[in-house]
Design a protein around this motif. Sequence first.
Motif, PDB file in Angstrom:
ATOM      1  N   ARG A  57      10.049  51.122 -15.428  1.00 29.74           N
ATOM      2  CA  ARG A  57      10.345  52.293 -14.607  1.00 29.74           C
ATOM      3  C   ARG A  57      10.266  53.535 -15.482  1.00 29.74           C
ATOM      4  NH1 ARG A  57      15.823  50.934 -11.848  1.00 29.74           N
ATOM      5  NH2 ARG A  57      16.056  49.566 -13.645  1.00 29.74           N
ATOM      6  N   LEU A  92      20.787  42.083 -17.850  1.00 29.68           N
ATOM      7  CA  LEU A  92      21.972  41.379 -17.371  1.00 29.68           C
ATOM      8  C   LEU A  92      21.659  39.891 -17.346  1.00 29.68           C
ATOM      9  CD1 LEU A  92      22.800  43.669 -14.342  1.00 29.68           C
ATOM     10  CD2 LEU A  92      24.202  43.409 -16.375  1.00 29.68           C
TER      11      LEU A  92
ATOM     12  N   LEU B 168      15.406  45.986  -3.088  1.00 31.53           N
ATOM     13  CA  LEU B 168      14.574  46.486  -4.181  1.00 31.53           C
ATOM     14  C   LEU B 168      15.447  47.076  -5.290  1.00 31.53           C
ATOM     15  CD1 LEU B 168      11.280  46.825  -3.815  1.00 31.53           C
ATOM     16  CD2 LEU B 168      11.858  49.173  -4.287  1.00 31.53           C
ATOM     17  N   TYR B 170      18.563  46.358  -5.929  1.00 28.08           N
ATOM     18  CA  TYR B 170      19.284  45.270  -6.601  1.00 28.08           C
ATOM     19  C   TYR B 170      18.397  44.583  -7.640  1.00 28.08           C
ATOM     20  CZ  TYR B 170      21.316  40.674  -7.393  1.00 28.08           C
ATOM     21  OH  TYR B 170      21.800  39.534  -7.998  1.00 28.08           O
ATOM     22  N   LEU B 172      15.432  45.614  -9.033  1.00 29.13           N
ATOM     23  CA  LEU B 172      14.973  46.482 -10.129  1.00 29.13           C
ATOM     24  C   LEU B 172      16.111  46.789 -11.094  1.00 29.13           C
ATOM     25  CD1 LEU B 172      12.633  49.068  -8.325  1.00 29.13           C
ATOM     26  CD2 LEU B 172      12.024  46.943  -9.502  1.00 29.13           C
ATOM     27  N   GLY B 173      17.327  46.861 -10.571  1.00 27.48           N
ATOM     28  CA  GLY B 173      18.476  47.186 -11.420  1.00 27.48           C
ATOM     29  C   GLY B 173      18.973  46.017 -12.257  1.00 27.48           C
ATOM     30  N   THR B 174      18.613  44.783 -11.882  1.00 29.58           N
ATOM     31  CA  THR B 174      19.197  43.636 -12.590  1.00 29.58           C
ATOM     32  C   THR B 174      18.167  42.719 -13.250  1.00 29.58           C
ATOM     33  OG1 THR B 174      19.218  42.343 -10.535  1.00 29.58           O
ATOM     34  CG2 THR B 174      21.234  43.529 -11.072  1.00 29.58           C
ATOM     35  N   GLU B 176      14.331  42.195 -15.219  1.00 30.15           N
ATOM     36  CA  GLU B 176      13.190  42.778 -15.922  1.00 30.15           C
ATOM     37  C   GLU B 176      11.929  42.036 -15.452  1.00 30.15           C
ATOM     38  OE1 GLU B 176      13.618  45.282 -18.072  1.00 30.15           O
ATOM     39  OE2 GLU B 176      11.593  45.378 -18.919  1.00 30.15           O
ATOM     40  N   PHE B 177      10.919  42.796 -15.011  1.00 33.38           N
ATOM     41  CA  PHE B 177       9.697  42.163 -14.488  1.00 33.38           C
ATOM     42  C   PHE B 177       9.052  41.243 -15.534  1.00 33.38           C
ATOM     43  CE2 PHE B 177       5.034  42.105 -14.028  1.00 33.38           C
ATOM     44  CZ  PHE B 177       4.964  41.420 -12.826  1.00 33.38           C
ATOM     45  N   SER B 203      14.779  37.325  -7.355  1.00 34.64           N
ATOM     46  CA  SER B 203      14.915  37.527  -8.811  1.00 34.64           C
ATOM     47  C   SER B 203      13.976  36.633  -9.583  1.00 34.64           C
ATOM     48  CB  SER B 203      16.314  37.255  -9.369  1.00 34.64           C
ATOM     49  OG  SER B 203      17.283  37.296  -8.447  1.00 34.64           O
ATOM     50  N   THR B 298      24.902  40.018  -5.804  1.00 32.52           N
ATOM     51  CA  THR B 298      25.857  40.302  -6.891  1.00 32.52           C
ATOM     52  C   THR B 298      26.254  41.765  -7.072  1.00 32.52           C
ATOM     53  OG1 THR B 298      24.855  38.450  -8.046  1.00 32.52           O
ATOM     54  CG2 THR B 298      26.264  39.892  -9.354  1.00 32.52           C
ATOM     55  N   LEU B 329      28.614  45.658 -11.797  1.00 31.69           N
ATOM     56  CA  LEU B 329      27.292  45.984 -12.345  1.00 31.69           C
ATOM     57  C   LEU B 329      27.267  47.469 -12.702  1.00 31.69           C
ATOM     58  CD1 LEU B 329      24.728  44.307  -9.892  1.00 31.69           C
ATOM     59  CD2 LEU B 329      25.855  43.317 -11.869  1.00 31.69           C
ATOM     60  N   PRO B 330      26.534  47.844 -13.756  1.00 29.44           N
ATOM     61  CA  PRO B 330      26.465  49.261 -14.122  1.00 29.44           C
ATOM     62  C   PRO B 330      25.801  50.131 -13.057  1.00 29.44           C
ATOM     63  CG  PRO B 330      25.014  47.921 -15.513  1.00 29.44           C
ATOM     64  CD  PRO B 330      25.802  46.978 -14.682  1.00 29.44           C
TER      65      PRO B 330
END
Lengths: 96, 498
Positions: A57, A92, B168, B170, B172-174, B176-177, B203, B298, B329-330
Motif C-alpha cells: 500500500r 500480525l 477489504l 480487515y 489489508l490491515g491484517t 501481507e499479500f 486471509s 477478528t 488490533l491496531p
Amino acid sequence: MKPGTKLKSAVCDTEVMVIKGTNIAVDCGGKPMSDTAPAARADLDAAFAEGTKMGKRYVNADSTVELLCVKAGKGSLSIGGTPLQIKDSKPLPSSD
Amino acid sequence: MNISLFLQMAADAEPDRIALVCSGRRWSYSELWQAAQGAATNIAQSGCQFVALLDESSEATPIALFGAALAGVPYVPLNYRLADADLAALLSRIAPAYAIGDVERIQRLNPDGHHACLKRADFVSAAEAVAEPFVEPEQEDGGIAAQIFTSGTTSAPKAALLKHANLLSYILGTVEFGSASPEEASLVCVPPYHIAGIAALLSSIYAMRKILLLPAFDPDSWLTLASEERASNAFVVPTMLSRIIARMEEGAKADLSSLQAIAYGGGPMPVVVIEQAMRLFPKCGFTNAYGLTETSSTIALLGPEDHRTAYASTDPAVRARLGSVGRPLPTIELEIRDEEGKRLPAGERGEIYVRGEQVSGEYRERSALDSAGWFPTRDAGWLDEEGFLFLAGRADDVIVRGGENISPGEIEDVLLTHPSIADAAAVAVPSTEWGEAVGIAIAIKPDCATPSDSELRGLIKDRLRSSRVPERIAVLNALPYNEMGKLLRREIRKLFSN
C-alpha cells in the motif's frame, strides 16, 4: 477517481486500486495514471523508476491518499512530483 | 472495491500455485479464479438478488463467495444444522436466491421462493464450463459482499451485512499479500456459514497460503488431513481443540510435526484446555482471536508471544492473560462503556464498543452503529492495565436483581470449584419480589453425587453475596450448546420460564 477505482500506468505494468482519496492526479514513472491503459506506452522518467511492489500500500505524507498496488511495474508512484511511500504495516499473527 | 480482487491478485501473481485442496482434488489459483468468473456469469444471468449456500465446506464455497462478489450479489451462507422451520424462515428472507447445495431441502422448505437451485457438483461444473472471462459490471459504492445470519443465541437471527469495504479493510490491515511460503498450508474446518470460515478463505488466499478444506469437522478426519497434507496453520473453536486433544490422548495416530500455528476463537476457551494444548504442541504458536460477525471477524488477539509470556509468568495479573483475548488490533478503536455510555477505566466491567473500517454493525433491518460510528457488541468485558481485553459474557446475560447487576460468570466460576460439578450456567429468572433473580443449571460429573440445593446455596453465599444465591436450581445431563460451542442461555432461561 474514488475508492475502488483502478488506475493504470502510462509507462509500465503498474496497476493500483484506490483505497482512500478522491480526485487526485497520481503519476507513475512520472506520467499521469488513468483508468484506461494507453494505446502506446510513454517513456519512464528515470527519477521515478524505483518500481512498485504487488500487494503493497502506498500513501502520501498526510495519509489522505492510499493506493494498493495490484500489479507491479517499473515506474514508481508520485503525486505532484512527491514520491509516495510504502505504508508500514505491523505483521500480525494469523488469526483465521 | 471488491473482495474478488484477492483471488485475482493471487491468480495474477502465481497462476499455477496450489490454492486449495479439498476432498482429494487440488485447485490452482488460476483454476479457482476461472471458476469464480464462470460462477459470476451464471449468477448474473440468473437475475437472482442473493447467492445462497446450504452445504458443508467444499470447493463450491470459495467459488460461490468470489463468484457472488464479482457478480455484485450478496453471498449468504446458511446453517444446514438449523431446524426446518428456522431454515424456512431464512430462505423466505432471501428469495429468490441462486441457491447451491441441498436442493431437495430448499425446494421443500421454501417452495414459493422460486430459488434457482443447483446441487454442489452441478454448480461447480456449470461454473467451469464458462470459457469467457467475466466482465465486471460497474459496482456501486457500499456493495454488500456477504449477508450472514447471526446465530441467534439470544433472539431471532439478524441479517448482518458485511460490505466489500469492511472485509477489504480487515484483510489489508491484517494480512501481507503473498507472504506465505509454498510449504505453508492452512487447515480450515469451520463451517462456511460462520464469519471465521469466510475470513479464513480470504486471509489464506491473500497471503497465498494453501487452503486445506475439511468438509465438516470431526477430530479423526482433522488429524488425517493435517498429517497427510502437512498443515502448518489451523483455526479451531475451543470444543474442536478439546476433541482433537482427547483423540490424541486416546492414541490416535497423526504426524503433526509441520504444525506451526494454531489460532482459536468463537467461544470461551477454558484455561485448562489451552494449557494442555501448549504442553502437547510445544513448538506451536497459539493465537486467540476475538471477533464478531458484525466486525468482519477478528478485532482483538492474543498472539503466540503473549501466550508464552503468560504461561511462564508467576505474576497472577500476567498469568491471567492466558484467559484474555489479547489486545485490540491496531487498526480499530475499542472502549468499555457503562450503561449510560460513559467510558470506563481499566479494571471496570462494561459493554465492549468498537469502531473502525472493518466494523459493519449493520443489519438488513437497521444499523446498530451510534452517531459517532461506534458499534455496541453486546459483549461484556474489561481491559487490564496493559490493555488486554477480558470477556465477561453477553451484556444481555446480566442478571438485574432489585437494581443490582450480577454477572453470570462470577456465579459460574464459584460453582465450577465444586468437585462434583462438570458445567454450570447462571441465568435470570423472573421474580415477583426482585424483578429478576438468579437461576442456575448444573451438570454433574460422571459417578459423582448431586450436591443438595442447600449445599449449593451455601457455597454461593459463602463465596459471594446473598443476592447471588440461586432462587431456582436445575440439574441437567448436559448444558445446551450450539455446534460452535456457544452456550444457549435462552434454552436454560426457558427451563425456568414457568
